[in-house]
Design an enzyme around this catalytic site. Structure first.
Site, mmCIF file in Angstrom:
data_model
loop_
_atom_site.group_PDB
_atom_site.id
_atom_site.type_symbol
_atom_site.label_atom_id
_atom_site.label_comp_id
_atom_site.label_asym_id
_atom_site.label_seq_id
_atom_site.Cartn_x
_atom_site.Cartn_y
_atom_site.Cartn_z
ATOM 1 N N MET A 64 0.873 -1.173 0.000
ATOM 2 C CA MET A 64 0.000 0.000 0.000
ATOM 3 C C MET A 64 0.916 1.232 0.000
ATOM 4 S SD MET A 64 -2.912 -1.372 2.621
ATOM 5 C CE MET A 64 -1.856 -2.658 3.314
ATOM 6 N N MET A 132 -10.247 -5.008 -1.697
ATOM 7 C CA MET A 132 -10.260 -4.481 -0.333
ATOM 8 C C MET A 132 -11.695 -4.449 0.178
ATOM 9 S SD MET A 132 -7.163 -4.092 0.462
ATOM 10 C CE MET A 132 -7.422 -3.344 2.075
HETATM 11 C C1 DX5 Z 1 -5.989 -2.480 5.732
HETATM 12 C C2 DX5 Z 1 -5.273 -3.749 6.096
HETATM 13 C C3 DX5 Z 1 -6.224 -4.603 6.927
HETATM 14 C C4 DX5 Z 1 -5.570 -5.813 7.493
HETATM 15 C C5 DX5 Z 1 -6.619 -6.769 8.028
HETATM 16 O O1 DX5 Z 1 -5.139 -1.682 5.011
HETATM 17 O O2 DX5 Z 1 -4.873 -4.436 4.916
HETATM 18 O O3 DX5 Z 1 -7.292 -4.974 6.105
HETATM 19 O O4 DX5 Z 1 -4.858 -6.450 6.518
HETATM 20 O O5 DX5 Z 1 -7.223 -6.135 9.043
HETATM 21 P P1 DX5 Z 1 -8.423 -6.791 9.875
HETATM 22 O O6 DX5 Z 1 -8.463 -8.274 9.563
HETATM 23 O O7 DX5 Z 1 -8.059 -6.511 11.306
HETATM 24 O O8 DX5 Z 1 -9.639 -6.081 9.394
HETATM 25 ZN ZN ZN Z 2 -3.527 -6.281 3.140
#
Ligand code: DX5
Ligand code: ZN
Length: 209
Positions: A64, A132
């Site tokens: 990211m 996402m």
């Molecule tokens: C967001 C991250 C989160 C992470 C997972 O940028 O990528 O989505 O990986 O987080 P949880 O499983 O705690 O929602």
């Molecule tokens: Zn991720």
């Protein structure tokens, strides 16, 4: 269902132990954040190298970052199986080409407000699509159920075009949301808080599988 626990919510004061706790999973998901593409900074090449050293399962690296092209060399480690870049970041085509040249599987990711339409030109040659299911940047957010429409669209496109990419989702995954992911056609889930806040990460991983 493949499971890739995200270490974003792991206890970094005992990272080695935390990595050991998730070795029954399929991948370690590494959420690399640059504080520019997303309003958070997580960790970089140094910590990733340490994880690469101690993990017995492969790495699923989620960049990211605004300039993924700049970073690929530093994340191309011996256990790196996937490197995923965001279509909303810079130099997507060049970045994917470089990942492939390294012999690493390519992933492309779309944020909640980005349409599947925007990544169609990449689908023929991609190994993984990461949808996402939260706004990237932080763990512990709520699952965005409407993102399942994108998953169904990708399943359809893959069938029509006879493509091979797997579909991964990331954000808000738990025993409460895993069924809708499975029913929509998801192949791999990223879970951070559900796994690391569970009394037994191993049980949490089994419950998702
Ligand atoms: C967001 C991250 C989160 C992470 C997972 O940028 O990528 O989505 O990986 O987080 P949880 O499983 O705690 O929602
Ligand atoms: Zn991720």
């Amino acid at each position: 269902m493949l499971v890739a626990p995200s270490i974003l919510t792991a206890n970094f004061t005992k990272l080695n132990e935390e990595i050991e706790k998730i070795q029954s999973a399929d991948y370690v998901h590494l959420d690399v954040m640059d504080g520019h593409f997303v309003p958070n900074i997580s960790f970089g090449p140094h910590i990733t190298r340490s994880i690469n050293h101690v993990s017995t399962i492969p790495l699923d690296i989620h960049l990211m970052v605004t300039d993924p092209l700049y970073w690929i060399d530093q994340f191309a480690l011996d256990k790196t199986e996937y490197i995923t870049v965001h279509i909303e970041a810079n130099d997507t085509e060049e970045a994917l080409k470089k990942i492939k040249e390294k012999g690493i599987k390519t992933g492309i990711s779309i944020k909640p407000n980005t349409k599947v339409y925007d990544i169609v030109p990449f689908l023929n040659d991609i190994d993984l699509v990461l949808v996402m299911t939260v706004e990237p940047g932080f763990g512990g957010q709520s699952f965005m159920e409407d993102m399942m429409e994108k998953v169904k669209e990708l399943v359809e496109l893959r069938k029509q075009k006879k493509l091979h990419f797997i579909i991964e989702v990331d954000g808000g995954i738990s025993d409460q949301t895993i069924d809708i992911c499975k029913d929509s056609g998801v192949d791999m889930v990223v879970a951070g808080s559900y796994v690391f806040n569970h009394k037994s990460p191993k049980e949490a991983i089994e419950s998702l599988k």
